[in-house]
Design an enzyme around this catalytic site. Structure first.
Site, PDB file in Angstrom:
ATOM      1  N   GLU A   1       5.841  -5.370   7.098  1.00  0.00           N
ATOM      2  CA  GLU A   1       4.664  -3.920   7.364  1.00  0.00           C
ATOM      3  C   GLU A   1       5.216  -3.688   8.559  1.00  0.00           C
ATOM      4  O   GLU A   1       4.960  -2.889   9.781  1.00  0.00           O
ATOM      5  CB  GLU A   1       3.123  -4.515   8.376  1.00  0.00           C
ATOM      6  CG  GLU A   1       2.468  -4.263   6.294  1.00  0.00           C
ATOM      7  CD  GLU A   1       2.058  -5.869   5.823  1.00  0.00           C
ATOM      8  OE1 GLU A   1       3.296  -6.325   5.868  1.00  0.00           O
ATOM      9  OE2 GLU A   1       1.038  -6.064   4.589  1.00  0.00           O
TER      10      GLU A   1
ATOM     11  N   GLY B   1       0.366  -4.851   0.761  1.00  0.00           N
ATOM     12  CA  GLY B   1      -0.463  -5.177   0.685  1.00  0.00           C
ATOM     13  C   GLY B   1      -0.557  -5.693  -1.320  1.00  0.00           C
ATOM     14  O   GLY B   1      -1.125  -6.241  -1.851  1.00  0.00           O
TER      15      GLY B   1
ATOM     16  N   GLU C   1      -0.366  -9.171   0.105  1.00  0.00           N
ATOM     17  CA  GLU C   1      -1.602  -9.778  -0.441  1.00  0.00           C
ATOM     18  C   GLU C   1      -3.198  -9.820  -1.792  1.00  0.00           C
ATOM     19  O   GLU C   1      -3.812 -10.916  -1.494  1.00  0.00           O
ATOM     20  CB  GLU C   1      -1.976  -8.819   0.591  1.00  0.00           C
ATOM     21  CG  GLU C   1      -1.441  -9.106   2.081  1.00  0.00           C
ATOM     22  CD  GLU C   1      -1.945  -8.167   3.132  1.00  0.00           C
ATOM     23  OE1 GLU C   1      -1.238  -6.810   3.169  1.00  0.00           O
ATOM     24  OE2 GLU C   1      -2.020  -7.797   4.560  1.00  0.00           O
TER      25      GLU C   1
ATOM     26  N   ALA D   1       1.270  -1.036   0.159  1.00  0.00           N
ATOM     27  CA  ALA D   1      -0.024   0.103  -0.194  1.00  0.00           C
ATOM     28  C   ALA D   1       1.077   1.314  -0.236  1.00  0.00           C
ATOM     29  O   ALA D   1       1.988   1.149   0.424  1.00  0.00           O
ATOM     30  CB  ALA D   1      -0.861   0.014   1.058  1.00  0.00           C
TER      31      ALA D   1
END
Ligand code: DAK
Length: 259
Positions: free
Chosen positions: A133, A110, A113, A66
């Protein structure tokens, strides 16, 4: 919809390809990109001519996570209410036709993911997967703590999420995170060949197989097996089942009509 953060094209009129396109930010994922990705996948899903989709990035990065710059100032209220980072991340879960992730370079946070939300991952040998993260003072938030242990087991998932260690393509294949590893210049050829193979089969059977496998992550073995059994029974209501079996018996190639 005019796309700014992704490029969209079709191959052979059957395969929908979405290429993440924020190369300067290593395809860092922001709301706009995720909106566009969701819209493009939904449009392909609704297009009767499309039998399979591929999501890919650049050679250096599938997606480095992200967008940290965009997230940096979010408050608890922003993220909890869902107007910011949560709002559009799960669209891909509603896609019923198969989605292949073709991953080269970094698939982090992300990005990892997102790849795991796809139905299977084909990786270039330079791919690196990670959930870093923890280095930012957060934890994975788009399914990493749930899908990664299901894919690679608890020990490796804990190792990755707690130490931020990246997994290379060879380890990812050994661990079951990716289904195949190829040279970077062969990645799209391999993904496209897999997608075209899928397109040859009955779309109904393909969708039923996807739905049944995904069900295994949501149910007990008995419930999952019963779900599969009913889906299996249902395939006998299709003309594609008649065609597939007749073609085998008569030693000819099946021509599925997705009915
Ligand atoms: N966000 C924004 N920009 C990024 C970025 C990211 N994640 N990753 C890289 N960039 C930018 C860099 O800032 C740099 O920009 P400039 O300085 O050139 O302007 C450019 O991309 C090139 O990066 P580097 O110079 O760092 O390139 P290197 O080859 O040296 O290093 C790297 C590559 C991938 C190892 C490094 O960039 C890196 O560590 N990036 C951050 C990886 C990371 O921490 N990812 C996890 C982010 S947190 C949720 C949904 C999603 C999420 C959470 C919740 N909900 C639905 C609730 C996801 C969270 C995350 O992904």
């Amino acid at each position: 919809m005019a796309y700014v953060n992704i490029e969209v094209r079709t191959e052979a009129g059957k395969v929908g390809i979405v290429q993440l396109n924020r190369p300067k930010q290593l395809n860092a994922l922001n709301n706009e990109l995720m909106d566009e990705l969701g819209a493009a996948l939904k449009a392909f899903d609704a297009d009767a001519a499309i039998g399979c989709m591929i999501v890919t990035g650049s050679e250096k990065a599938f997606a480095a996570g992200a967008d940290i710059g965009a997230m940096a100032s979010y408050s608890f209220a922003d993220v909890y209410k869902g107007d910011y980072i949560t709002r559009n991340w799960e669209t891909i879960r509603s896609i019923r036709k198969p989605v292949i992730a073709a991953v080269s370079g970094f698939a982090l946070g992300g990005g990892c993911e997102l790849a795991m939300m796809c139905d299977f991952i084909i990786a270039a040998d330079n791919a690196k997967f990670g959930q870093p993260e923890i280095k930012l003072g957060i934890i994975p938030g788009a399914g990493g703590t749930q899908r990664l242990p299901r894919a690679v087991g608890k020990s490796k998932a804990m190792d990755m999420a707690l130490t931020a260690r990246m997994m290379d393509a060879a380890e990812a294949e050994r661990s079951g995170l990716v289904s195949r590893v190829v040279a970077p210049d062969k990645l799209m050829d391999e993904a496209l060949a897999a997608a075209l193979t899928i397109c040859e089969f009955s779309q109904i059977a393909v969708m039923a197989a996807k739905e049944s496998i995904n069900r295994s992550f949501e149910s007990s073995l008995s419930d999952g097996v019963m779900f599969e059994r009913r889906m299996f029974h249902a395939t006998f209501a299709t003309t594609d089942q008649k065609e597939g079996m007749d073609a085998f018996v008569n030693k000819r190639k099946a021509q599925f009509r997705h009915q």
